[in-house]
Write a protein that holds these residues in place. Structure first.
Motif, PDB file in Angstrom:
ATOM      1  N   VAL A 124       0.855  -1.186   0.000  1.00 50.19           N
ATOM      2  CA  VAL A 124       0.000   0.000   0.000  1.00 50.19           C
ATOM      3  C   VAL A 124       0.887   1.231   0.000  1.00 50.19           C
ATOM      4  CG1 VAL A 124      -1.644   1.366   1.375  1.00 50.19           C
ATOM      5  CG2 VAL A 124      -1.969  -1.101   1.139  1.00 50.19           C
ATOM      6  N   SER A 125       0.475   2.230  -0.753  1.00 52.53           N
ATOM      7  CA  SER A 125       1.186   3.509  -0.786  1.00 52.53           C
ATOM      8  C   SER A 125       0.190   4.633  -0.538  1.00 52.53           C
ATOM      9  CB  SER A 125       1.878   3.705  -2.139  1.00 52.53           C
ATOM     10  OG  SER A 125       2.522   4.969  -2.199  1.00 52.53           O
ATOM     11  N   HIS A 126       0.622   5.620   0.250  1.00 55.00           N
ATOM     12  CA  HIS A 126      -0.298   6.720   0.545  1.00 55.00           C
ATOM     13  C   HIS A 126       0.473   7.994   0.855  1.00 55.00           C
ATOM     14  CE1 HIS A 126      -3.786   8.876   1.550  1.00 55.00           C
ATOM     15  NE2 HIS A 126      -3.803   8.680   2.860  1.00 55.00           N
ATOM     16  N   ASN A 127       0.127   9.066   0.141  1.00 51.90           N
ATOM     17  CA  ASN A 127       0.557  10.403   0.530  1.00 51.90           C
ATOM     18  C   ASN A 127      -0.413  10.853   1.608  1.00 51.90           C
ATOM     19  OD1 ASN A 127       0.703  13.255   0.773  1.00 51.90           O
ATOM     20  ND2 ASN A 127       1.563  13.448  -1.272  1.00 51.90           N
ATOM     21  N   VAL A 128       0.054  10.823   2.855  1.00 50.65           N
ATOM     22  CA  VAL A 128      -0.849  11.068   3.982  1.00 50.65           C
ATOM     23  C   VAL A 128      -1.181  12.538   4.150  1.00 50.65           C
ATOM     24  CG1 VAL A 128      -0.231   8.994   5.271  1.00 50.65           C
ATOM     25  CG2 VAL A 128       1.144  11.059   5.535  1.00 50.65           C
ATOM     26  N   LEU A 141       6.825   2.436  -4.895  1.00 44.95           N
ATOM     27  CA  LEU A 141       5.615   2.956  -4.273  1.00 44.95           C
ATOM     28  C   LEU A 141       5.776   4.454  -4.095  1.00 44.95           C
ATOM     29  CD1 LEU A 141       5.429   0.305  -1.393  1.00 44.95           C
ATOM     30  CD2 LEU A 141       4.166   0.213  -3.549  1.00 44.95           C
ATOM     31  N   GLY A 142       4.771   5.222  -4.476  1.00 41.09           N
ATOM     32  CA  GLY A 142       4.927   6.643  -4.204  1.00 41.09           C
ATOM     33  C   GLY A 142       3.978   7.559  -4.919  1.00 41.09           C
ATOM     34  N   ASP A 143       4.061   8.804  -4.493  1.00 42.77           N
ATOM     35  CA  ASP A 143       3.356   9.903  -5.147  1.00 42.77           C
ATOM     36  C   ASP A 143       4.321  10.494  -6.160  1.00 42.77           C
ATOM     37  OD1 ASP A 143       2.134  12.222  -5.927  1.00 42.77           O
ATOM     38  OD2 ASP A 143       2.230  13.209  -3.964  1.00 42.77           O
ATOM     39  N   LEU A 144       4.088  10.201  -7.427  1.00 46.88           N
ATOM     40  CA  LEU A 144       4.998  10.662  -8.477  1.00 46.88           C
ATOM     41  C   LEU A 144       4.545  11.982  -9.087  1.00 46.88           C
ATOM     42  CD1 LEU A 144       5.902   7.336 -10.325  1.00 46.88           C
ATOM     43  CD2 LEU A 144       6.819   8.308  -8.198  1.00 46.88           C
ATOM     44  N   ASN A 145       3.432  12.498  -8.626  1.00 46.59           N
ATOM     45  CA  ASN A 145       2.919  13.772  -9.131  1.00 46.59           C
ATOM     46  C   ASN A 145       2.803  13.789 -10.650  1.00 46.59           C
ATOM     47  OD1 ASN A 145       2.091  15.830  -7.234  1.00 46.59           O
ATOM     48  ND2 ASN A 145       4.143  15.673  -6.381  1.00 46.59           N
ATOM     49  N   GLY A 146       2.359  12.689 -11.196  1.00 40.95           N
ATOM     50  CA  GLY A 146       2.147  12.591 -12.630  1.00 40.95           C
ATOM     51  C   GLY A 146       1.631  11.214 -12.989  1.00 40.95           C
ATOM     52  N   THR A 147       1.040  11.115 -14.164  1.00 37.23           N
ATOM     53  CA  THR A 147       0.515   9.844 -14.638  1.00 37.23           C
ATOM     54  C   THR A 147       1.572   9.138 -15.467  1.00 37.23           C
ATOM     55  OG1 THR A 147      -0.375  10.708 -16.718  1.00 37.23           O
ATOM     56  CG2 THR A 147      -1.756  10.928 -14.751  1.00 37.23           C
ATOM     57  N   GLU A 148       1.426   7.849 -15.611  1.00 42.45           N
ATOM     58  CA  GLU A 148       2.431   7.090 -16.361  1.00 42.45           C
ATOM     59  C   GLU A 148       2.370   7.367 -17.859  1.00 42.45           C
ATOM     60  OE1 GLU A 148       1.739   2.859 -16.772  1.00 42.45           O
ATOM     61  OE2 GLU A 148      -0.126   3.137 -15.684  1.00 42.45           O
ATOM     62  N   ASP A 149       1.306   8.011 -18.323  1.00 41.41           N
ATOM     63  CA  ASP A 149       1.239   8.400 -19.733  1.00 41.41           C
ATOM     64  C   ASP A 149       2.191   9.549 -20.043  1.00 41.41           C
ATOM     65  OD1 ASP A 149      -0.872   6.586 -20.532  1.00 41.41           O
ATOM     66  OD2 ASP A 149      -2.229   7.839 -19.363  1.00 41.41           O
ATOM     67  N   ASP A 150       2.574  10.286 -19.016  1.00 43.31           N
ATOM     68  CA  ASP A 150       3.442  11.443 -19.192  1.00 43.31           C
ATOM     69  C   ASP A 150       4.839  10.982 -19.607  1.00 43.31           C
ATOM     70  OD1 ASP A 150       5.007  13.753 -18.898  1.00 43.31           O
ATOM     71  OD2 ASP A 150       3.794  14.486 -17.239  1.00 43.31           O
ATOM     72  N   ARG A 151       5.339  11.556 -20.694  1.00 43.25           N
ATOM     73  CA  ARG A 151       6.663  11.176 -21.209  1.00 43.25           C
ATOM     74  C   ARG A 151       7.790  11.435 -20.215  1.00 43.25           C
ATOM     75  NH1 ARG A 151       6.209  15.577 -25.849  1.00 43.25           N
ATOM     76  NH2 ARG A 151       4.072  14.819 -25.622  1.00 43.25           N
ATOM     77  N   ALA A 152       7.545  12.293 -19.216  1.00 47.08           N
ATOM     78  CA  ALA A 152       8.578  12.598 -18.232  1.00 47.08           C
ATOM     79  C   ALA A 152       9.001  11.367 -17.436  1.00 47.08           C
ATOM     80  CB  ALA A 152       8.084  13.682 -17.284  1.00 47.08           C
ATOM     81  N   PHE A 153       8.157  10.327 -17.429  1.00 45.39           N
ATOM     82  CA  PHE A 153       8.450   9.135 -16.633  1.00 45.39           C
ATOM     83  C   PHE A 153       9.023   7.993 -17.470  1.00 45.39           C
ATOM     84  CE2 PHE A 153       5.120  11.450 -14.399  1.00 45.39           C
ATOM     85  CZ  PHE A 153       5.710  11.592 -13.158  1.00 45.39           C
ATOM     86  N   ALA A 154       9.473   8.297 -18.664  1.00 43.62           N
ATOM     87  CA  ALA A 154       9.977   7.244 -19.552  1.00 43.62           C
ATOM     88  C   ALA A 154      11.125   6.467 -18.927  1.00 43.62           C
ATOM     89  CB  ALA A 154      10.406   7.849 -20.886  1.00 43.62           C
TER      90      ALA A 154
END
Length: 365
Positions: A139-143, A290-303
């Motif tokens: 489980v991952s959560h930005n509390v 696990l984490g809050d990456l502040n972006g979706t995996e569709d975003d090219r920034a996460f390639a």
């Protein structure tokens, strides 16, 4: 015999007048028919009506199909489009309603392109792909630093059945609360700056991960103890009965949208690249991020990350798994990504008082 005072017209004259009238009547009808045909031909037919709608539908389909080609040079526009890419599908029913109202066959036909593209991109997320048989629940959560009741959030997370629990945005004043509330369920835990991991299983080789939060000349001169206070990523090893599992916990930089800079994501993008490099150098074959990456995996920034890891939600989730904002989720920016293990199920958990929703996944070997 003719009546007195009246003159009878010759039969030939009457017939001639009737013929002439018939000719005039036929010519008038013929001319009227031509006029009707011209008017009908000048009216736009179902294939000629709604050409603007048809063009809009084609542009929508091309936008989704070629989203990776949208440049980031101007206001980071490509990343902004990719962040909310699933929502572009909402334009399809709007355009369809307009096409039906206009009775435009061309617009209806053009809508096939965005429908096919959207289904190809996101159709797999419409159903439930979960399967039984997970060996480990993560489980991952930005509390949330401003969470009004961290104790209640900790109890809810402990009741989730997680074997490994990652927390991000741990405020200094709330850290002790989480440690006290989670101690009974999780005998092992590690905190590095504002991120932490609680586990039912032993942890080892815990260390911070440099995701370039402090960059530039000022960051280079910043003392190590101050950097550690604001550290936003860690790496540890969880000892499972199937062997060691490398677990990364990360909270990448925030993004902003404003008229001058557009979609500003410089800190996040720099962190994503650094995190991707750390994962690429990871020697353990089995890895969970696990984490809050502040972006979706569709975003090219996460390639640099997505080229090496798979999304638990995409492979074994129920629906889109949107996690932010908690009140009305529109994007999945809280991620569970894996390498070397199999996701069996993935889901979003109930709200805890944070502006993010927790996310969970079961994995197996």
């Amino acid at each position: 015999m003719a009546e007195r005072g009246r003159t009878m017209a010759p039969v030939e004259t009457v017939e001639t007048e009737q013929a002439e009238a018939g000719r005039h009547t036929g010519a008038g009808a013929w001319r009227a028919g031509i006029r009707r045909a011209i008017r009908a031909g000048s009216r736009p037919g179902p294939w000629k009506r709604g050409l603007v709608l048809a063009a809009s539908a084609l542009l929508l389909g091309l936008l989704m199909l070629l989203h990776a080609k949208i440049p980031n040079r101007i206001g980071n526009l490509g990343s902004l489009v990719e962040t909310f890419l699933p929502w572009f599908g909402l334009f399809v029913p709007v355009l369809l309603a307009a096409a039906l109202w206009r009775r435009s066959a061309s617009a209806v036909a053009a809508l096939l392109l965005p429908v096919v593209v959207w289904l190809n991109l996101f159709g797999g997320l419409l159903g439930d792909k979960s399967r039984p048989g997970g060996d480990l629940t993560v489980v991952s959560h930005n509390v949330g630093a401003g969470n009004p009741d961290p104790a209640a959030a900790a109890r809810a997370l402990a009741a989730s059945g997680a074997d490994v629990l990652a927390l991000e945005e741990l405020a200094q004043q709330a850290k002790g609360t989480y440690e006290r509330e989670l101690a009974k369920t999780y005998p092992y835990h590690a905190v590095q700056g504002t991120v932490g991991l609680w586990s039912r299983l032993p942890l080892s080789d815990t260390r911070p991960v440099d995701i370039k939060t402090d960059a530039g000349p000022l960051g280079e001169t910043k003392p190590a103890e101050l950097k550690m206070k604001d550290n936003r990523a860690l790496r540890t090893t969880v000892a499972t009965e199937h062997g060691p599992l490398a677990v990364y916990v990360a909270h990448l930089g925030s993004v902003r949208v404003n008229p001058r800079a557009g979609f500003w994501s410089a800190h996040r993008d720099r962190g994503a690249q650094a995190l991707g490099e750390a994962i690429a150098a990871e020697r353990n074959e089995r890895v969970v991020l696990l984490g809050d990456l502040n972006g979706t995996e569709d975003d090219r920034a996460f390639a640099a990350i997505t080229s090496r890891m798979r999304s638990a939600q995409d492979e074994a989730g129920d629906g889109f798994g949107f996690s932010w904002p908690a009140a009305f989720p529109v994007a999945r920016i809280d991620q569970i990504l894996v390498r070397g293990v199999e996701p069996r199920s993935a889901r979003v958990l109930p709200a805890t008082g944070s502006d993010h929703l927790p996310v969970a996944a079961e994995i197996s070997w």
